[in-house]
Design an enzyme around this catalytic site. Structure first.
Site, PDB file in Angstrom:
ATOM      1  N   ASN A 209       0.856  -1.193   0.000  1.00 47.75           N
ATOM      2  CA  ASN A 209       0.000   0.000   0.000  1.00 47.75           C
ATOM      3  C   ASN A 209       0.894   1.246   0.000  1.00 47.75           C
ATOM      4  O   ASN A 209       2.113   1.142  -0.040  1.00 47.75           O
ATOM      5  CB  ASN A 209      -0.945  -0.027   1.202  1.00 47.75           C
ATOM      6  CG  ASN A 209      -0.189  -0.129   2.503  1.00 47.75           C
ATOM      7  OD1 ASN A 209       0.583   0.760   2.856  1.00 47.75           O
ATOM      8  ND2 ASN A 209      -0.376  -1.235   3.216  1.00 47.75           N
ATOM      9  N   LYS A 356     -11.397  -4.848  18.733  1.00 45.19           N
ATOM     10  CA  LYS A 356     -10.008  -5.289  18.948  1.00 45.19           C
ATOM     11  C   LYS A 356      -9.610  -5.209  20.418  1.00 45.19           C
ATOM     12  O   LYS A 356      -8.472  -5.526  20.768  1.00 45.19           O
ATOM     13  CB  LYS A 356      -9.044  -4.437  18.107  1.00 45.19           C
ATOM     14  CG  LYS A 356      -9.243  -4.614  16.595  1.00 45.19           C
ATOM     15  CD  LYS A 356      -8.113  -3.968  15.809  1.00 45.19           C
ATOM     16  CE  LYS A 356      -8.425  -3.913  14.330  1.00 45.19           C
ATOM     17  NZ  LYS A 356      -7.363  -4.398  13.475  1.00 45.19           N
TER      18      LYS A 356
HETATM   19  O1  C5P Z   1      -8.879  -3.314  11.149  1.00 44.74           O
HETATM   20  P1  C5P Z   1      -7.906  -2.349  10.566  1.00 44.74           P
HETATM   21  O2  C5P Z   1      -6.906  -3.006   9.686  1.00 44.74           O
HETATM   22  O3  C5P Z   1      -8.518  -1.163   9.902  1.00 44.74           O
HETATM   23  O4  C5P Z   1      -7.138  -1.772  11.849  1.00 44.74           O
HETATM   24  C1  C5P Z   1      -6.073  -0.920  11.732  1.00 44.74           C
HETATM   25  C2  C5P Z   1      -5.164  -1.064  12.913  1.00 44.74           C
HETATM   26  O5  C5P Z   1      -4.901  -2.441  13.150  1.00 44.74           O
HETATM   27  C3  C5P Z   1      -3.820  -0.415  12.686  1.00 44.74           C
HETATM   28  O6  C5P Z   1      -3.338   0.055  13.926  1.00 44.74           O
HETATM   29  C4  C5P Z   1      -2.978  -1.569  12.153  1.00 44.74           C
HETATM   30  O7  C5P Z   1      -1.596  -1.364  12.426  1.00 44.74           O
HETATM   31  C5  C5P Z   1      -3.546  -2.751  12.907  1.00 44.74           C
HETATM   32  N1  C5P Z   1      -3.494  -4.009  12.154  1.00 44.74           N
HETATM   33  C6  C5P Z   1      -2.823  -5.067  12.677  1.00 44.74           C
HETATM   34  N2  C5P Z   1      -2.777  -6.260  11.993  1.00 44.74           N
HETATM   35  C7  C5P Z   1      -3.399  -6.399  10.816  1.00 44.74           C
HETATM   36  C8  C5P Z   1      -4.118  -5.334  10.272  1.00 44.74           C
HETATM   37  C9  C5P Z   1      -4.149  -4.146  10.954  1.00 44.74           C
HETATM   38  O8  C5P Z   1      -2.252  -4.941  13.749  1.00 44.74           O
HETATM   39  N3  C5P Z   1      -3.326  -7.548  10.169  1.00 44.74           N
END
Ligand code: C5P
Length: 411
Positions: A209, A356
């Protein structure tokens, strides 16, 4: 960053002395009041007028200079200082500092100085590795001076080895670390994740990304300047990590998961600003996938949710604590996640907080100008279970400072 700070630069007789003009200039640009003291030998390498022009202050060489504003010069100046940096520090001056010899303005001021003293040894490599010099450096450390390790490389005398003064930019970072900020996070261990992850398709291609890592790197830097012990787990980015933080480079979401989990429970705070890929190819082809004359699809699977896993562990620990099984000593750090949305930012971000099981979500809307990937600014809303704080457009450093303060107040 250095407004209101008084810095004494001690310059000794080494070819690197001329580089301190660059350092003095950088410090003045940060609004520090800079006073330069030179040894007599140093004036053979750079003229005091250079420093006087750059700093606007008289450059001191002679202890008994009568044409000077301070009363008892060495003591008055030593008292004013927030920090003294002696760079380049010759073997001769290091020997004097180690043994309390005060026979010129520089060494006399150093002896009277109660502020932190940094010394940057710079000399021929044989002089540097001489056990006498090494013992003197060890003595300086013992007496509380911060010794900046010299760089290795080609030296002006033609030898190659240790003894090179680090570049002025590096010395500047040492000064910032010591005096730029109040150390309100001292003793705290903070892990920051930053940048994108890279999910391999085959040996040539990957999914990623637009994250540049700027936000996470700013958080790591501000936390370090405020005294925290910082671990920066970083995906592949092209920016330079801040000095004085432990950098753990990773590539994929799985790598990041392993790196974070390996050290998570020793942290006080985990701030996950990385843009972790949510999906990765189900299989990584060992050879380059050849193109064909038809469309193709890549089968994707979910990556582990690092923050979600940490939040889940928090629930388990809380249950273990309250359950019949007794107590657990395990400590779960404060958890902060980032949320980048293009629609329904607040509602989606609030959901992340509860789904979360984390303490804070920092939400930003990619569609707002001045927010998101690659910019030097961000527009965020800090969401905790208790409150929702919308911040105006700020530099990423300012955002970092604000959220670190909110976190500190919740620890
Ligand atoms: O659920 P989402 O991906 O939008 O959440 C974003 C947050 O979760 C960010 O802080 C990102 O660093 C973390 N994240 C994570 N592991 C993932 C995806 C996102 O820790 N596989």
């Amino acid at each position: 960053m250095l407004k209101g700070k008084t810095i004494i630069l001690g310059v000794t007789g080494s070819i690197a002395a001329y580089k301190i003009a660059g350092l003095a200039s950088m410090l003045v640009k940060q609004h520090a009041d800079v006073h330069v003291i030179m040894t007599k030998n140093a004036t053979n390498f750079i003229h005091p007028t250079t420093f006087e022009t750059l700093t606007g202050n008289k450059c001191l060489v002679d202890t008994f200079d009568r044409d000077f504003e301070f009363k008892v010069n060495h003591v008055s100046l030593a008292k004013l200082a927030d920090i003294m940096m002696i760079a380049p520090a010759s073997a001769n001056v290091i020997a004097k500092l180690a043994h309390g010899i005060a026979d010129d303005m520089l060494t006399t001021t150093a002896l009277a100085c109660k502020a932190p003293i940094c010394i940057s040894p710079a000399m021929n490599t044989n002089m540097f590795t001489n056990p006498v010099t090494q013992d003197n450096i060890a003595l300086c450390s013992k007496y509380g001076m911060h010794v900046i390790a010299p760089a290795e490389g080609y030296l002006a005398c033609g030898d190659t080895g240790a003894g090179k003064m680090p570049e002025p930019e590096t010395l500047f970072e040492y000064l910032l670390k010591e005096i730029a900020c109040e150390k309100d996070l001292l003793g705290k261990k903070i892990m920051v994740t930053a940048g994108p992850t890279r999910e391999a398709i085959d040996p040539v291609r990957y999914i990623t990304n637009h994250s540049t890592g700027k936000m996470g790197y700013a958080i790591a830097k501000r936390a370090m300047l405020r005294g925290a012990e910082v671990t920066l787990v970083s995906g592949p980015v092209s920016i330079t990590p801040p000095m004085f933080v432990k950098v753990v480079p990773v590539c994929s979401a799985k790598d990041m998961y392993d790196a974070v989990m390996g050290e998570a429970m020793q942290q006080d705070v985990i701030i996950k600003s990385a843009a972790v890929a949510d999906y990765c190819p189900a299989e990584i082809a060992t050879e380059k996938v050849k193109k064909q004359d038809k469309d193709m699809a890549i089968s994707l699977v979910r990556t582990p949710d690092i923050l979600g896993t940490l939040g889940q562990r928090r629930i388990e620990v809380e249950q273990e604590r309250s359950g019949a099984a007794g107590e657990t000593m395990e400590h779960v750090p404060y958890l902060c996640g980032f949320s980048m949305e293009t629609e329904n930012m607040l509602a989606n971000s609030r959901k992340k907080l509860s789904n979360k099981h984390i303490d804070m979500v920092v939400a930003n809307n990619l569609k707002q100008e001045g927010a998101g990937f690659g910019t030097d600014t961000n527009i965020v809303t800090i969401i905790t279970p208790e409150e929702q704080k919308e911040l105006p457009i700020m530099t990423k450093e300012e955002v970092a400072d604000t959220l670190l303060t909110v976190i500190k107040n919740q620890l």
